[in-house]
Design a protein around this motif. Structure first.
Motif, PDB file in Angstrom:
ATOM      1  N   TRP A   3      -6.993 -88.915 -87.983  1.00 29.61           N
ATOM      2  CA  TRP A   3      -7.320 -89.890 -87.193  1.00 29.61           C
ATOM      3  C   TRP A   3      -6.592 -91.257 -87.470  1.00 29.61           C
ATOM      4  CZ3 TRP A   3     -10.493 -88.652 -82.939  1.00 29.61           C
ATOM      5  CH2 TRP A   3     -10.675 -89.695 -82.061  1.00 29.61           C
ATOM      6  N   GLY A   4      -6.031 -91.684 -86.596  1.00 26.66           N
ATOM      7  CA  GLY A   4      -5.266 -93.165 -86.775  1.00 26.66           C
ATOM      8  C   GLY A   4      -3.873 -93.132 -87.097  1.00 26.66           C
ATOM      9  N   ASN A   5      -3.352 -91.868 -87.634  1.00 28.05           N
ATOM     10  CA  ASN A   5      -2.260 -91.735 -88.360  1.00 28.05           C
ATOM     11  C   ASN A   5      -0.977 -92.025 -87.310  1.00 28.05           C
ATOM     12  OD1 ASN A   5      -3.209 -90.745 -90.618  1.00 28.05           O
ATOM     13  ND2 ASN A   5      -2.546 -88.697 -90.343  1.00 28.05           N
ATOM     14  N   ILE A   6      -1.076 -91.951 -86.064  1.00 25.96           N
ATOM     15  CA  ILE A   6      -0.018 -92.173 -85.071  1.00 25.96           C
ATOM     16  C   ILE A   6      -0.091 -93.492 -84.776  1.00 25.96           C
ATOM     17  CG2 ILE A   6       0.890 -91.663 -82.776  1.00 25.96           C
ATOM     18  CD1 ILE A   6      -0.135 -88.640 -83.451  1.00 25.96           C
ATOM     19  N   SER A   7      -1.374 -94.122 -84.317  1.00 23.51           N
ATOM     20  CA  SER A   7      -1.528 -95.452 -83.970  1.00 23.51           C
ATOM     21  C   SER A   7      -1.522 -96.534 -85.042  1.00 23.51           C
ATOM     22  CB  SER A   7      -2.739 -95.612 -82.814  1.00 23.51           C
ATOM     23  OG  SER A   7      -3.912 -95.062 -83.770  1.00 23.51           O
TER      24      SER A   7
END
Length: 339
Positions: free
Chosen positions: A334-338
């Motif tokens: 969760w959150g790796n991309i953003s």
């Protein structure tokens, strides 16, 4: 309820049951009769294509090119919803956007045979995109931008609107209310899904767009084809009012460093429409929904013999342990991309 109401309801139920039975056991004669009811004359060659939700076949035509016959799963979409899909495709094609639209016969694109809706479309020969080809990702971004730009002029009135939290709730309800998931794993499943739902709700409250827009809804690699040097977008079966990033995130394959891929896709997209970068924060939501929904989808279709044959491993304890691991990975990533 009056006697007439009861009779009408029973007739509707009987017709739906008959259509479902015919769909689950489509035989060559039924397929050929349906195709020829359009006025085409088949050469009796039938080749099944890779599709589970609907039934799709390549059918040879006398003195002509083969056509693709798509039989819609009964009770999934209404006639109005399918016609809205067709209208969208025909409009996109008329505007010169590379999609595969249904063929029309005397002004009609949707037909019904033995209670099953079906349509015919031209056969397209080509290849799917390469997973990590940055040049192709740029082209895909351009194509999706074109599609979104044109579709934005006519919002859907009959198609569904995306609702991630409702999708999570319905999928979890289905899984937990049936016996496919072993009882000893249900508390773990319930806890993991609840965590992802909570995380999704927080993201949605912060980053959800003010207004939804018409999107393809399922633009993965298998629904794109490179034909004569140009990518075509296929199969608008899941088109809906949604979020632009829904049609972009499925092309991210480098889990450790997807930002370069995103950059190429968005650069191509913005040749046609501006992209709201805040929507990138919703990718984790859509990824989680897709993982949760996949198991529920398999379970909901288990009465279809095609699913039992294609997914024999579904329902085993090993399957569910792997599924729980996928859910945990959604949380860990969760959150790796953003970020």
């Amino acid at each position: 309820m009056s006697a007439n109401d009861n009779t009408s309801a029973n007739q509707t139920d009987t017709a739906a049951t008959s259509a479902s039975l015919a769909f689950s056991s489509l035989v060559p004669d039924v397929i050929l009769d349906a195709v020829e009811s359009s006025g085409l004359w088949s050469d009796s060659r039938i080749y099944p294509l890779n599709s589970y939700e609907n039934r799709v076949y390549q059918v040879g035509i006398e003195d002509g090119s083969p056509v693709i016959a798509k039989f819609y799963r009964p009770e999934r979409w209404t006639e109005a919803q399918i016609l809205e899909e067709h209208t969208t495709l025909l409009t996109l094609k008329a505007d010169g956007i590379p999609v595969v639209a249904p063929l029309e016969f005397e002004g009609k694109s949707l037909f019904c045979h033995k209670g099953i809706y079906f349509c015919l479309s031209p056969r397209l020969i080509g290849q799917h995109p390469e997973a990590d080809n940055l040049d192709e990702l740029y082209q895909l971004g351009e194509l999706i931008g074109q599609v979104h730009q044109q579709m934005s002029t006519t919002p859907f009135t009959h198609r569904i609107s995306v609702s991630p939290l409702s999708q999570i709730d319905e999928a979890a309800r289905l899984i937990l209310s049936n016996a496919f998931l072993p009882e000893k794993l249900k508390p773990i499943y319930k806890q993991q899904v609840a965590k992802l739902r909570q995380m999704s709700e927080a993201r949605i409250q912060k980053y959800w767009p003010i207004q939804l827009r018409p999107v393809h809804g399922d633009s993965h690699r298998s629904n794109l084809m490179l034909h004569e040097g140009q990518f075509h977008l296929l199969d608008f079966d899941d088109c809906q009012n949604g979020v632009a990033v829904q049609d972009l995130w499925l092309h991210l394959t480098q889990t450790e460093n997807p930002k370069q891929q995103l950059s190429e896709i968005i650069e191509g997209y913005e040749n046609y429409l501006p992209f709201e970068t805040r929507e990138l924060n919703l990718i984790d939501v859509f990824k989680s929904v897709r993982v949760i929904n996949y198991a529920a989808w398999l379970q909901s279709r288990w009465s279809d013999p095609a699913f039992v044959k294609a997914f024999p491993w579904f329902g085993s304890e090993e399957y569910w342990l792997n599924h729980l691991n996928e859910l945990r990975n959604c949380e860990l990533e969760w959150g790796n991309i953003s970020r």
